[in-house]
Each structure stands twice: as structure tokens, then as C-alpha cells.
Design an enzyme around this catalytic site. Structure first.
Site, PDB file in Angstrom:
ATOM      1  N   ASP A  28      94.417  44.000  41.506  1.00 29.58           N
ATOM      2  CA  ASP A  28      95.550  43.273  40.560  1.00 29.58           C
ATOM      3  C   ASP A  28      96.376  42.518  41.524  1.00 29.58           C
ATOM      4  O   ASP A  28      96.726  43.271  42.909  1.00 29.58           O
ATOM      5  CB  ASP A  28      96.122  44.629  40.015  1.00 29.58           C
ATOM      6  CG  ASP A  28      96.990  43.957  39.031  1.00 29.58           C
ATOM      7  OD1 ASP A  28      96.680  44.362  37.668  1.00 29.58           O
ATOM      8  OD2 ASP A  28      98.141  43.446  39.187  1.00 29.58           O
ATOM      9  N   ILE A  29      97.008  41.606  41.100  1.00 30.22           N
ATOM     10  CA  ILE A  29      97.733  40.845  42.083  1.00 30.22           C
ATOM     11  C   ILE A  29      99.517  41.551  42.441  1.00 30.22           C
ATOM     12  O   ILE A  29     100.109  41.266  43.215  1.00 30.22           O
ATOM     13  CB  ILE A  29      98.108  39.595  41.189  1.00 30.22           C
ATOM     14  CG1 ILE A  29      98.675  38.325  42.466  1.00 30.22           C
ATOM     15  CG2 ILE A  29      99.069  39.442  40.233  1.00 30.22           C
ATOM     16  CD1 ILE A  29      98.659  37.070  41.852  1.00 30.22           C
TER      17      ILE A  29
ATOM     18  N   GLY B 255     101.927  46.787  26.372  1.00 30.14           N
ATOM     19  CA  GLY B 255     102.063  45.979  27.387  1.00 30.14           C
ATOM     20  C   GLY B 255     101.128  45.083  27.835  1.00 30.14           C
ATOM     21  O   GLY B 255     101.023  44.546  28.829  1.00 30.14           O
ATOM     22  N   GLN B 256     100.130  44.761  27.054  1.00 32.50           N
ATOM     23  CA  GLN B 256      98.895  43.897  27.238  1.00 32.50           C
ATOM     24  C   GLN B 256      99.471  42.631  27.505  1.00 32.50           C
ATOM     25  O   GLN B 256     100.190  42.046  26.556  1.00 32.50           O
ATOM     26  CB  GLN B 256      97.907  43.869  26.267  1.00 32.50           C
ATOM     27  CG  GLN B 256      96.791  43.089  26.677  1.00 32.50           C
ATOM     28  CD  GLN B 256      95.421  43.108  25.809  1.00 32.50           C
ATOM     29  OE1 GLN B 256      95.603  43.872  24.597  1.00 32.50           O
ATOM     30  NE2 GLN B 256      94.645  42.241  26.005  1.00 32.50           N
TER      31      GLN B 256
ATOM     32  N   HIS C 159      90.621  44.164  29.850  1.00 35.43           N
ATOM     33  CA  HIS C 159      90.629  44.471  31.553  1.00 35.43           C
ATOM     34  C   HIS C 159      90.768  46.196  31.384  1.00 35.43           C
ATOM     35  O   HIS C 159      91.700  46.365  30.674  1.00 35.43           O
ATOM     36  CB  HIS C 159      91.641  43.735  32.264  1.00 35.43           C
ATOM     37  CG  HIS C 159      92.933  43.702  31.761  1.00 35.43           C
ATOM     38  ND1 HIS C 159      93.196  42.777  30.822  1.00 35.43           N
ATOM     39  CD2 HIS C 159      94.166  44.324  32.017  1.00 35.43           C
ATOM     40  CE1 HIS C 159      94.422  42.792  30.384  1.00 35.43           C
ATOM     41  NE2 HIS C 159      95.026  43.840  31.262  1.00 35.43           N
TER      42      HIS C 159
ATOM     43  N   HIS D 247      92.428  48.752  33.870  1.00 40.85           N
ATOM     44  CA  HIS D 247      92.969  49.134  35.033  1.00 40.85           C
ATOM     45  C   HIS D 247      92.680  50.311  36.008  1.00 40.85           C
ATOM     46  O   HIS D 247      92.489  51.392  35.088  1.00 40.85           O
ATOM     47  CB  HIS D 247      94.484  49.336  34.820  1.00 40.85           C
ATOM     48  CG  HIS D 247      95.415  48.052  34.280  1.00 40.85           C
ATOM     49  ND1 HIS D 247      96.145  47.244  34.995  1.00 40.85           N
ATOM     50  CD2 HIS D 247      95.389  47.782  32.888  1.00 40.85           C
ATOM     51  CE1 HIS D 247      96.895  46.509  34.239  1.00 40.85           C
ATOM     52  NE2 HIS D 247      96.255  46.633  32.892  1.00 40.85           N
TER      53      HIS D 247
HETATM   54  P1  5GP Z   1      98.252  44.065  31.313  1.00 39.77           P
HETATM   55  O1  5GP Z   1      99.507  43.941  31.104  1.00 39.77           O
HETATM   56  O2  5GP Z   1      97.668  42.811  30.366  1.00 39.77           O
HETATM   57  O3  5GP Z   1      97.316  45.134  30.817  1.00 39.77           O
HETATM   58  O4  5GP Z   1      97.652  43.672  32.762  1.00 39.77           O
HETATM   59  C1  5GP Z   1      97.609  42.424  33.198  1.00 39.77           C
HETATM   60  C2  5GP Z   1      97.539  42.510  34.895  1.00 39.77           C
HETATM   61  O5  5GP Z   1      97.026  41.331  35.141  1.00 39.77           O
HETATM   62  C3  5GP Z   1      98.856  42.817  35.403  1.00 39.77           C
HETATM   63  O6  5GP Z   1      98.489  44.260  36.188  1.00 39.77           O
HETATM   64  C4  5GP Z   1      98.909  41.915  36.413  1.00 39.77           C
HETATM   65  O7  5GP Z   1      99.697  42.171  37.493  1.00 39.77           O
HETATM   66  C5  5GP Z   1      97.639  41.371  36.539  1.00 39.77           C
HETATM   67  N1  5GP Z   1      97.583  39.852  37.028  1.00 39.77           N
HETATM   68  C6  5GP Z   1      98.268  38.942  36.285  1.00 39.77           C
HETATM   69  N2  5GP Z   1      97.843  37.595  36.739  1.00 39.77           N
HETATM   70  C7  5GP Z   1      97.160  37.892  37.749  1.00 39.77           C
HETATM   71  C8  5GP Z   1      96.252  37.246  38.541  1.00 39.77           C
HETATM   72  O8  5GP Z   1      96.603  35.871  38.657  1.00 39.77           O
HETATM   73  N3  5GP Z   1      95.597  37.608  39.377  1.00 39.77           N
HETATM   74  C9  5GP Z   1      95.326  39.024  39.448  1.00 39.77           C
HETATM   75  N4  5GP Z   1      94.399  39.414  40.451  1.00 39.77           N
HETATM   76  N5  5GP Z   1      95.835  39.918  38.588  1.00 39.77           N
HETATM   77  C10 5GP Z   1      96.887  39.192  37.715  1.00 39.77           C
END
Ligand code: 5GP
Ligand code: ZN
Length: 114
Positions: free
Chosen positions: A30-31, A93-94, A100, A102
Site C-alpha cells: 500500500d502506498i 471508506g472504500q 482489494h 488489505h
Molecule cells: P480503500 O480505502 O479503497 O479500502 O483502500 C484503497 C487503498 O489504496 C488505500 O489504502 C490507499 O493508500 C491505496 N492506494 C491508493 N492509491 C494507490 C497507489 O497508487 N498505489 C498503491 N500501492 N496504493 C494506493
């Protein structure tokens, strides 16, 4: 999906730090890590969220979870414990609408989550 960030990562158009890949699944760091280990595990097929998983996706969804267990074992995270989370929809929070998991590990996790 051309405008999907994670589809672009799968295609190599956006760089990522890959930690695991097979025919159905890709995993990368994760970034913006929320724990010492924070890895995203995605199917190569574009599925928006848990709500979009269909019968025909059963094998890929299962392999995604098997990958989570393997990666956790590789990181020795299976000893102390780890969390696998699918944020699904706005209230959860998606932010990226390509499903994906985590994988979070390396610190004590709170319950209930925020
Ligand atoms: P969500 O909030 O949708 O469950 O999680 C999305 C995740 O994607 C977040 O933890 C965010 O840090 C990660 N993320 C967003 N953009 C990027 C990216 O460009 N590269 C990577 N490796 N992770 C990303
Ligand atoms: Zn996608």
C-alpha cells in the site's frame, strides 16, 4: 477498465511494489501504509467490491484469500496475528472501486475498527 487505478497497476501502467503474483491475483505494498505490513491483494479481473463477486468469481476470490494467508506466512505475520479487511462502499471508506483485501500486520490491532 481503462480508468481504474488498480487495473492500471495490473497492466504495469502505474508502478507498484509487487510482493506476490499468480494467474488470478496480484499483491503489492500500500502506498500509504497503516501498519508495518500493509499489502493490497487484488484479483486481476475488475470486480468493484465484495458486492460484485459472482458465482463465476468463486475460484479467483478463494485464491485471493489463499494468497493472503501465504503472504502473511512469508512475513511471519501469521505468528502474532494479522487482519484482512475488505472496505466495501462509502461508509466503510472504500476509495478504490476495484476489490482489494488489505493485509495489515506488525502491530496490535484495535477492535472495533474505527
Ligand atoms: P480503500 O480505502 O479503497 O479500502 O483502500 C484503497 C487503498 O489504496 C488505500 O489504502 C490507499 O493508500 C491505496 N492506494 C491508493 N492509491 C494507490 C497507489 O497508487 N498505489 C498503491 N500501492 N496504493 C494506493
Ligand atoms: Zn479495476
Amino acid at each position: 477498465m481503462d480508468n481504474c487505478l488498480f487495473c492500471r497497476i495490473i497492466k504495469g501502467e502505474v508502478p507498484s511494489k509487487k510482493v506476490y503474483e499468480d494467474g488470478d491475483v496480484l499483491a503489492f505494498e500500500d502506498i500509504n501504509p497503516q501498519a508495518p505490513v500493509h499489502i493490497l491483494i487484488i484479483p486481476k479481473k475488475h470486480i468493484e467490491s465484495v458486492s460484485g463477486i459472482k458465482e463465476e468469481d468463486a475460484a479467483a476470490a478463494g485464491r485471493l484469500l489463499i494468497a493472503a494467508g501465504k503472504i502473511a506466512a512469508d512475513r511471519a505475520a501469521d505468528k502474532a496475528g494479522y487482519r484482512v479487511v475488505f472496505n466495501t462502499g462509502a461508509d466503510a471508506g472504500q476509495a478504490v472501486f476495484h476489490i482489494h483485501a488489505h493485509l495489515l500486520a506488525g502491530r496490535k490491532m484495535a477492535w472495533p475498527p474505527g
